[in-house]
Design a protein around this motif. Structure first.
Motif, PDB file in Angstrom:
ATOM      1  N   THR A   1      17.308  14.958   0.055  1.00 21.69           N
ATOM      2  CA  THR A   1      16.552  15.124  -1.093  1.00 21.69           C
ATOM      3  C   THR A   1      17.013  15.112  -2.133  1.00 21.69           C
ATOM      4  O   THR A   1      18.259  15.360  -2.140  1.00 21.69           O
ATOM      5  N   THR A   2      16.408  14.508  -3.375  1.00 22.00           N
ATOM      6  CA  THR A   2      16.828  14.653  -4.528  1.00 22.00           C
ATOM      7  C   THR A   2      16.111  15.164  -5.735  1.00 22.00           C
ATOM      8  O   THR A   2      14.862  15.703  -5.264  1.00 22.00           O
ATOM      9  N   THR A   3      16.127  14.823  -6.965  1.00 23.89           N
ATOM     10  CA  THR A   3      15.218  15.162  -7.926  1.00 23.89           C
ATOM     11  C   THR A   3      14.974  14.197  -8.730  1.00 23.89           C
ATOM     12  O   THR A   3      15.683  13.093  -8.856  1.00 23.89           O
ATOM     13  N   ILE A   4      13.734  14.153  -9.502  1.00 19.07           N
ATOM     14  CA  ILE A   4      13.458  13.183 -10.458  1.00 19.07           C
ATOM     15  C   ILE A   4      14.596  12.966 -11.653  1.00 19.07           C
ATOM     16  O   ILE A   4      14.910  12.057 -12.039  1.00 19.07           O
ATOM     17  N   GLY A   5      14.978  14.209 -12.034  1.00 22.26           N
ATOM     18  CA  GLY A   5      16.071  14.143 -13.249  1.00 22.26           C
ATOM     19  C   GLY A   5      17.242  13.683 -12.659  1.00 22.26           C
ATOM     20  O   GLY A   5      17.922  13.038 -13.549  1.00 22.26           O
ATOM     21  N   ALA A   6      17.677  13.652 -11.285  1.00 18.72           N
ATOM     22  CA  ALA A   6      19.009  13.191 -11.061  1.00 18.72           C
ATOM     23  C   ALA A   6      18.912  11.576 -10.754  1.00 18.72           C
ATOM     24  O   ALA A   6      19.896  10.939 -10.988  1.00 18.72           O
ATOM     25  N   GLU A   7      17.655  11.118 -10.591  1.00 16.72           N
ATOM     26  CA  GLU A   7      17.622   9.766 -10.579  1.00 16.72           C
ATOM     27  C   GLU A   7      17.215   9.155 -11.709  1.00 16.72           C
ATOM     28  O   GLU A   7      17.494   7.750 -12.025  1.00 16.72           O
ATOM     29  N   ALA A   8      16.451   9.483 -12.506  1.00 20.20           N
ATOM     30  CA  ALA A   8      15.844   8.917 -13.827  1.00 20.20           C
ATOM     31  C   ALA A   8      17.025   8.144 -14.509  1.00 20.20           C
ATOM     32  O   ALA A   8      16.868   7.287 -14.830  1.00 20.20           O
TER      33      ALA A   8
ATOM     34  N   GLY B   1       0.794  -1.205  -0.088  1.00 17.75           N
ATOM     35  CA  GLY B   1      -0.137  -0.120  -0.083  1.00 17.75           C
ATOM     36  C   GLY B   1       0.777   1.185   0.109  1.00 17.75           C
ATOM     37  O   GLY B   1       0.053   2.492   0.587  1.00 17.75           O
ATOM     38  N   ALA B   2       2.058   1.181  -0.346  1.00 19.52           N
ATOM     39  CA  ALA B   2       2.923   2.407  -0.480  1.00 19.52           C
ATOM     40  C   ALA B   2       2.201   3.344  -1.422  1.00 19.52           C
ATOM     41  O   ALA B   2       2.061   3.311  -2.604  1.00 19.52           O
ATOM     42  N   VAL B   3       2.402   4.630  -1.067  1.00 22.55           N
ATOM     43  CA  VAL B   3       2.012   5.707  -1.824  1.00 22.55           C
ATOM     44  C   VAL B   3       3.080   6.890  -1.742  1.00 22.55           C
ATOM     45  O   VAL B   3       3.897   6.881  -0.851  1.00 22.55           O
ATOM     46  N   CYS B   4       2.996   7.697  -3.018  1.00 21.90           N
ATOM     47  CA  CYS B   4       3.679   8.779  -2.878  1.00 21.90           C
ATOM     48  C   CYS B   4       2.655  10.091  -2.998  1.00 21.90           C
ATOM     49  O   CYS B   4       1.486   9.748  -3.379  1.00 21.90           O
ATOM     50  N   LEU B   5       3.169  11.154  -2.583  1.00 24.89           N
ATOM     51  CA  LEU B   5       2.054  12.410  -2.844  1.00 24.89           C
ATOM     52  C   LEU B   5       2.869  13.378  -3.448  1.00 24.89           C
ATOM     53  O   LEU B   5       3.914  13.972  -3.217  1.00 24.89           O
ATOM     54  N   HIS B   6       2.153  13.755  -4.662  1.00 26.77           N
ATOM     55  CA  HIS B   6       2.723  15.051  -5.708  1.00 26.77           C
ATOM     56  C   HIS B   6       2.096  16.207  -5.679  1.00 26.77           C
ATOM     57  O   HIS B   6       0.695  16.155  -5.858  1.00 26.77           O
TER      58      HIS B   6
ATOM     59  N   LEU C   1       8.961   8.588 -12.547  1.00 26.35           N
ATOM     60  CA  LEU C   1      10.007   8.987 -13.602  1.00 26.35           C
ATOM     61  C   LEU C   1       9.208   9.823 -14.696  1.00 26.35           C
ATOM     62  O   LEU C   1       9.810  10.658 -15.282  1.00 26.35           O
ATOM     63  N   ALA C   2       7.869   9.792 -14.827  1.00 23.78           N
ATOM     64  CA  ALA C   2       6.905  10.470 -15.737  1.00 23.78           C
ATOM     65  C   ALA C   2       6.631  11.909 -15.435  1.00 23.78           C
ATOM     66  O   ALA C   2       6.397  12.892 -16.035  1.00 23.78           O
ATOM     67  N   LEU C   3       7.070  12.194 -14.040  1.00 26.22           N
ATOM     68  CA  LEU C   3       7.066  13.487 -13.551  1.00 26.22           C
ATOM     69  C   LEU C   3       8.087  14.614 -14.165  1.00 26.22           C
ATOM     70  O   LEU C   3       9.129  14.093 -14.546  1.00 26.22           O
TER      71      LEU C   3
ATOM     72  N   VAL D   1       7.119  19.430  -5.735  1.00 27.26           N
ATOM     73  CA  VAL D   1       7.726  18.444  -4.747  1.00 27.26           C
ATOM     74  C   VAL D   1       6.976  16.934  -4.811  1.00 27.26           C
ATOM     75  O   VAL D   1       5.683  16.884  -5.385  1.00 27.26           O
ATOM     76  N   LEU D   2       7.690  16.107  -4.720  1.00 23.24           N
ATOM     77  CA  LEU D   2       7.123  14.696  -4.562  1.00 23.24           C
ATOM     78  C   LEU D   2       7.554  14.118  -3.141  1.00 23.24           C
ATOM     79  O   LEU D   2       8.719  14.000  -3.097  1.00 23.24           O
ATOM     80  N   PHE D   3       6.513  14.025  -2.405  1.00 30.14           N
ATOM     81  CA  PHE D   3       6.859  12.885  -1.298  1.00 30.14           C
ATOM     82  C   PHE D   3       6.893  11.532  -1.510  1.00 30.14           C
ATOM     83  O   PHE D   3       5.876  10.892  -1.849  1.00 30.14           O
ATOM     84  N   THR D   4       8.006  10.841  -1.350  1.00 37.22           N
ATOM     85  CA  THR D   4       7.968   9.594  -1.919  1.00 37.22           C
ATOM     86  C   THR D   4       8.148   8.348  -0.589  1.00 37.22           C
ATOM     87  O   THR D   4       8.231   7.041  -1.101  1.00 37.22           O
ATOM     88  N   GLY D   5       8.057   8.742   0.459  1.00 44.03           N
ATOM     89  CA  GLY D   5       8.117   7.768   1.617  1.00 44.03           C
ATOM     90  C   GLY D   5       9.364   6.985   1.322  1.00 44.03           C
ATOM     91  O   GLY D   5      10.635   7.340   1.280  1.00 44.03           O
ATOM     92  N   ASP D   6       9.389   5.633   1.355  1.00 49.00           N
ATOM     93  CA  ASP D   6      10.498   4.756   0.886  1.00 49.00           C
ATOM     94  C   ASP D   6      10.432   3.993  -0.352  1.00 49.00           C
ATOM     95  O   ASP D   6      10.952   3.163  -0.523  1.00 49.00           O
ATOM     96  N   THR D   7       9.596   4.773  -1.288  1.00 50.62           N
ATOM     97  CA  THR D   7       9.616   4.127  -2.714  1.00 50.62           C
ATOM     98  C   THR D   7      10.787   4.736  -3.389  1.00 50.62           C
ATOM     99  O   THR D   7      11.351   3.726  -4.223  1.00 50.62           O
ATOM    100  N   LEU D   8      11.464   5.954  -3.552  1.00 50.80           N
ATOM    101  CA  LEU D   8      12.524   6.247  -3.972  1.00 50.80           C
ATOM    102  C   LEU D   8      13.258   7.307  -3.039  1.00 50.80           C
ATOM    103  O   LEU D   8      12.809   8.156  -2.514  1.00 50.80           O
ATOM    104  N   PHE D   9      14.534   6.977  -3.334  1.00 55.61           N
ATOM    105  CA  PHE D   9      15.662   7.673  -2.226  1.00 55.61           C
ATOM    106  C   PHE D   9      16.571   8.241  -3.417  1.00 55.61           C
ATOM    107  O   PHE D   9      16.551   7.856  -4.755  1.00 55.61           O
TER     108      PHE D   9
END
Length: 210
Positions: free
Chosen positions: A192-199, A132-137, A177-179, A143-151
């Motif tokens: 903290t990181t960014t989608i662009g840094a991780e993709a 039931g993991a969720v992220c909040l966009h 990664l579509a964000l 911002v995107l709050f990712t919990g423990d889905t993406l670090f």
């Protein structure tokens, strides 16, 4: 009207699952203005969270998932403030390991919007680290709050019960990664990181296989 802001509180405690226990530091995120706020992941220290919220009205406690280190202070915080505890129903089995006698107050659903202080947080169901993991966009805040889905440096751990590596990779690839690449990733632990840094590293994570 004051502008919404994001505050980070780091609390310390223990994560326990599958018979093991580890010391952890958790990010507790507070989103709101001078009058009202929500808490994302009520971890460990209810007194520290209450102090950070101050005299604002706390409307919601949003759980990104139900591992004990993210929810252990949620019932006490709700009791002290009257806030609603939100959890995705797929994580109820995990929740009950920590709080067998207290249900969450409401169920999160994919696409749901949680409002506070003029901000709109959209729920993205991103299973893998937990069912039931969720992220909040919030595109308005970027911002995107990712919990423990993406670090910073990769996906959350999937080596324990209720976790699944291919599922978390699918969640990250299709939902996160579509964000926009400039989206700030505010994590459940660490920096903290960014989608662009991780993709660009997705293929490396898949090759690593965990």
């Amino acid at each position: 009207m004051t502008a919404a802001r994001i505050e980070r509180l780091v609390t310390s405690g223990q994560f326990s699952l599958d018979g093991g226990t580890w010391d952890v530091d958790n990010n507790v995120w507070i989103v709101g203005d001078d009058h009202e706020a929500i808490v994302i992941d009520a971890a460990h220290d209810v007194d520290a969270i209450l102090a950070a919220v101050g005299d604002r009205r706390l409307t919601a406690i949003v759980c990104t998932h139900a591992h004990n280190d993210h929810i252990d202070a949620a019932p006490a915080l709700a009791d002290a403030t009257g806030a609603t505890i939100w959890l995705h129903p797929d994580d109820l089995p995990l929740w009950k390991l920590t709080h067998p006698d207290r249900e969450p107050d409401a169920h999160l659903a994919d696409g749901q919007v949680i409002e506070t202080a003029g901000t709109d947080l959209t729920v993205l169901h991103t299973p893998g680290h937990a069912p039931g993991a969720v992220c909040l966009h919030d595109p308005g805040l970027g911002v995107l709050f990712t919990g423990d889905t993406l670090f910073q440096g990769g996906p959350g751990a999937t080596g324990r019960s209720w976790s699944h590596f291919p599922t978390i990779i699918t969640s990250i690839r299709e939902r996160l990664l579509a964000l926009p690449p400039e989206t700030k990733v505010l994590t459940g632990h660490g920096d903290t990181t960014t989608i662009g840094a991780e993709a660009p590293h997705l293929d490396e994570w898949i090759a690593r296989g965990h």
